[in-house]
Design an enzyme around this catalytic site. Structure first.
Site, short mmCIF file in Angstrom:
data_model
loop_
_atom_site.label_atom_id
_atom_site.label_comp_id
_atom_site.label_asym_id
_atom_site.label_seq_id
_atom_site.Cartn_x
_atom_site.Cartn_y
_atom_site.Cartn_z
N HIS A 1 -9.76 -5.79 10.77
CA HIS A 1 -10.37 -5.52 9.47
C HIS A 1 -11.73 -4.85 9.61
O HIS A 1 -12.53 -4.88 8.68
CB HIS A 1 -10.52 -6.82 8.68
CG HIS A 1 -9.24 -7.51 8.36
ND1 HIS A 1 -8.54 -8.21 9.31
CD2 HIS A 1 -8.51 -7.58 7.22
CE1 HIS A 1 -7.44 -8.71 8.75
NE2 HIS A 1 -7.41 -8.33 7.49
N GLU B 1 0.82 -1.22 0.00
CA GLU B 1 0.00 0.00 0.00
C GLU B 1 0.85 1.26 0.00
O GLU B 1 0.54 2.22 -0.71
CB GLU B 1 -0.95 -0.01 1.20
CG GLU B 1 -2.17 -0.89 1.04
CD GLU B 1 -1.88 -2.36 1.19
OE1 GLU B 1 -2.71 -3.20 0.79
OE2 GLU B 1 -0.78 -2.70 1.70
#
Length: 343
Positions: free
Chosen positions: A142, A73
């Site tokens: 998450h 990322e």
């Protein structure tokens, strides 16, 4: 002429579109409209996207416009920010915004601050998008909502769509904006169909960033929410309506800049305020709304303290029954409204 002859013309019917397909339409239309737009992220190209948001786009636009990246990322967000600085318009997908923490230096320090630090000479027209908040059974690492995180930072615009029209109109507006925009979607809404009007089916349909929408008119209490909890608020309003309580439901749509004027006008009318969000309570979106109402002219119209409905102040558990108790439910909103109205 047909109307003058007495013939009845039927208006074009609205259609049902899922949030997933609305986002796909928005990306397709903007890739077609502006050759500077390109999409990059993990599995967005050959695999059609982890959630099939980019389905068919790689085959249509090719490797230069839809780019699969390594699982890094920080790396691909940095590439996207650099591309935006030379006036391309990247759409950077995070498979989940929880993974954006790997790239938060690029989002905050590179994208959000560059226009200010360059005295306006370097714009960064980039979109960071992907699922945000709780999904189902994916546990603590998450399931975080980043609305408050990114909404805290000047230099960013932050949108949080609920319906298919929200998703399409806000994503298109975000891609066309000359500032960095964070688009916080809900994975649990991707497969949900919503009615899409004829106007929203147009390729030029956009929703202005920074403008909330009143989803339901009411007179007794104002419910303010964003993303998936908007639907819970509408359900709670239907339940309460049977008991004689009429809720005004505001879909915030944009976290930053926040349309506090629409909220204030509603509070002046209803005299009560309940905020609903999936994120944690401390320093949350609801906390900001309550503070802004307290500091502004609508405070004098409140007949009771504002009430916040939030996610539980704990990391998200894995077990379903615990997860359900950590996420605001319709019954929690009904309880909060009755508390605000003292009934």
């Amino acid at each position: 002429l047909q109307q003058r002859r007495g013939l009845r013309l039927s208006a074009p019917a609205a259609i049902q579109v899922t949030v997933r397909d609305a986002l796909n339409q928005a990306l397709d239309e903007e890739l077609e409209r502006d050759e500077r737009v390109f999409l990059l992220g993990e599995e967005v190209a050959q695999y059609d996207g982890a959630y099939k948001i980019s389905r068919g786009l790689w085959k249509k636009y090719g490797d230069k416009r839809v780019i699969d990246t390594p699982i890094s990322e920080m790396g691909f967000a940095g590439i996207a920010v650099g591309a935006a600085m030379v006036w391309l318009r990247p759409v950077c997908e995070f498979m989940t915004f929880n993974f954006s923490m790997q790239a938060i230096d690029q989002v905050i320090n590179s994208a959000a601050k560059t226009c200010y630090m360059s005295a306006g000479s370097i714009a960064v027209p980039i979109v960071f998008r992907g699922p945000n908040g709780a999904s189902a059974g994916v546990a603590a690492q998450h399931s975080q909502c980043f609305a408050a995180w990114y909404g805290h930072c000047p230099g960013l615009k932050v949108v949080s769509p609920w319906s298919a029209e929200d998703a399409k109109g806000l994503l298109k507006a975000s891609i066309r904006d000359d500032n960095p925009v964070v688009v916080l979607e809900s994975e649990l809404l991707y497969g949900v169909p919503f009615e899409m009007s004829e106007q929203a089916q147009s390729k030029e349909f956009v929703i202005p960033i920074g403008k909330a929408k009143i989803e339901r008119q009411g007179t007794h209490v104002t419910l303010v929410s964003h993303s998936r909890p908007v639907g819970h608020c509408i359900e709670a309003a239907a339940v309460l309506s049977k008991e004689g309580v009429e809720c005004e439901v505001i879909n915030l749509r944009t976290i930053r800049p926040m349309d506090i004027e629409t909220v204030e006008a509603s509070v002046v009318k209803t005299n009560h305020l309940v905020t609903v969000e999936g994120g944690w309570p401390q320093f949350g979106v609801g906390a900001e709304i309550c503070a802004r109402i307290m500091e502004g002219p609508a405070f004098n119209y409140l007949d009771a303290p504002a009430v916040r409905v939030t996610g539980a102040d704990v990391p998200m558990p894995y077990a379903k029954i615990l997860e359900d108790n950590c996420i605001p439910q319709v019954k929690d909103i009904v309880f909060a409204v009755k508390k605000a109205l003292n009934i």
